[in-house]
Write an enzyme that holds these catalytic residues in place. Structure first.
Site, PDB file in Angstrom:
ATOM      1  N   ASP A  70     -75.557  -1.927  41.771  1.00  9.35           N
ATOM      2  CA  ASP A  70     -75.890  -2.955  40.796  1.00  9.35           C
ATOM      3  C   ASP A  70     -77.284  -2.747  40.214  1.00  9.35           C
ATOM      4  O   ASP A  70     -78.092  -1.967  40.732  1.00  9.35           O
ATOM      5  CB  ASP A  70     -75.766  -4.333  41.442  1.00  9.35           C
ATOM      6  CG  ASP A  70     -75.373  -5.405  40.451  1.00  9.35           C
ATOM      7  OD1 ASP A  70     -74.382  -5.202  39.727  1.00  9.35           O
ATOM      8  OD2 ASP A  70     -76.045  -6.448  40.407  1.00  9.35           O
ATOM      9  N   ASP A 112     -70.158   1.036  41.845  1.00 10.95           N
ATOM     10  CA  ASP A 112     -71.468   1.303  41.245  1.00 10.95           C
ATOM     11  C   ASP A 112     -72.529   0.629  42.100  1.00 10.95           C
ATOM     12  O   ASP A 112     -72.226  -0.224  42.933  1.00 10.95           O
ATOM     13  CB  ASP A 112     -71.528   0.707  39.822  1.00 10.95           C
ATOM     14  CG  ASP A 112     -71.289  -0.797  39.831  1.00 10.95           C
ATOM     15  OD1 ASP A 112     -72.256  -1.562  39.943  1.00 10.95           O
ATOM     16  OD2 ASP A 112     -70.104  -1.220  39.766  1.00 10.95           O
TER      17      ASP A 112
END
Length: 272
Positions: free
Chosen positions: A212, A210
């Protein structure tokens, strides 16, 4: 593949280990689980030993069976001591990370070369008495890290390790990125330090799951997002690690072990 069999009366050796998620059980051929006791309590789980590309290898699920231990509650000292007691000298450590800067993206595999510790409750050393100061300017084994090769593998970058189990605030994430750090993670410390104290070569293999919270506007990171991306890339990680294990450099003479030469080490390093 069948569930690993249990054969506690036999204690074979393995010179390489993978510390990762439970999805890596199928990574080993003919795995046998072994219970290991340590002076630091129980490791996260029994340790499976099998073969990878014809080479004896160990697997330890970092978070235990069924993800029982959150990152701040893992018994890192027991985990690394247990592996060293089985003869392990090289450790590959796949882990999920968040991306802090736009040079990385979800799905990328990164072998970092630097680490920043932002944890605060973890016991990070075996040293309890005496003057034993560990050289740690370069936290990862350069020879082992260089062996992790693939067209989709990037080398270099700094991984900051946070306490967890919560994800970063947007301000924290932006601060980490402003320092020039590339990745954020919750398990890389003290794992790397303890491996060095156990005179083992250690390399993180980070999968970006992902971006952040501070990288872009939005809802931030979710657990489901992290787990889903990691699951989608698990087969590629296993393929990469299998190829690496099949062509590892000889650890003899590596500075990861040689740092203890002439040092009065005040703790037990099993197998030495």
């Amino acid at each position: 593949m069948s569930t690993p069999s249990v054969e506690p009366s036999v204690q074979p050796t393995a010179d390489v280990a993978v510390i990762g998620g439970t999805g890596f059980y199928s990574f080993l051929d003919d795995p046998v689980e072994h219970t290991v006791s340590t002076p630091y309590g129980d490791p996260s789980s029994s340790i499976a030993i099998g073969t990878v590309n014809g080479r004896s290898a160990a697997f330890l699920p970092r978070h235990g069976q069924h993800h029982a231990y959150p990152p701040h509650a893992i018994n890192y000292r027991a985990n690394l001591w247990a592996l060293r007691s089985l003869g392990v000298r090289q450790v590959l450590a796949p882990c999920a990370v968040g991306g802090l800067r736009t040079e990385v993206a979800p799905g990328d595999i990164v072998v970092p070369d630097q680490l920043v510790d932002r944890t605060f409750t973890r016991t990070q050393s075996y040293v309890e008495t005496g003057a034993v100061h560990l050289p740690f300017a370069d936290p990862y084994c350069a020879r082992l890290s260089a062996a992790v090769q693939g067209d989709d593998v990037a080398h270099g970058g700094t991984m900051v390790v946070i306490e967890g189990p919560r994800f970063s605030t947007r301000a924290e994430s932006q601060h980490y990125a402003a320092q020039g750090w590339t990745l954020v993670n919750m398990t890389g410390h003290p794992e790397a330090v303890l491996a060095r104290e156990m005179t083992m070569c250690y390399s993180a293999v980070a999968l970006v799951t992902d971006m952040d919270a501070g990288v872009e506007e939005g809802s931030g990171v979710s657990q489901d997002e992290v787990f889903a991306l990691f699951a989608s890339r698990i087969e590629r990680l296993k393929e990469l690690l299998g190829a690496t294990i099949g062509d590892l450099p000889d650890p003899d003479g590596c500075s990861c072990a040689a740092w203890t030469d002439g040092v009065d080490v005040t703790y037990e390093i099993p197998g030495r």
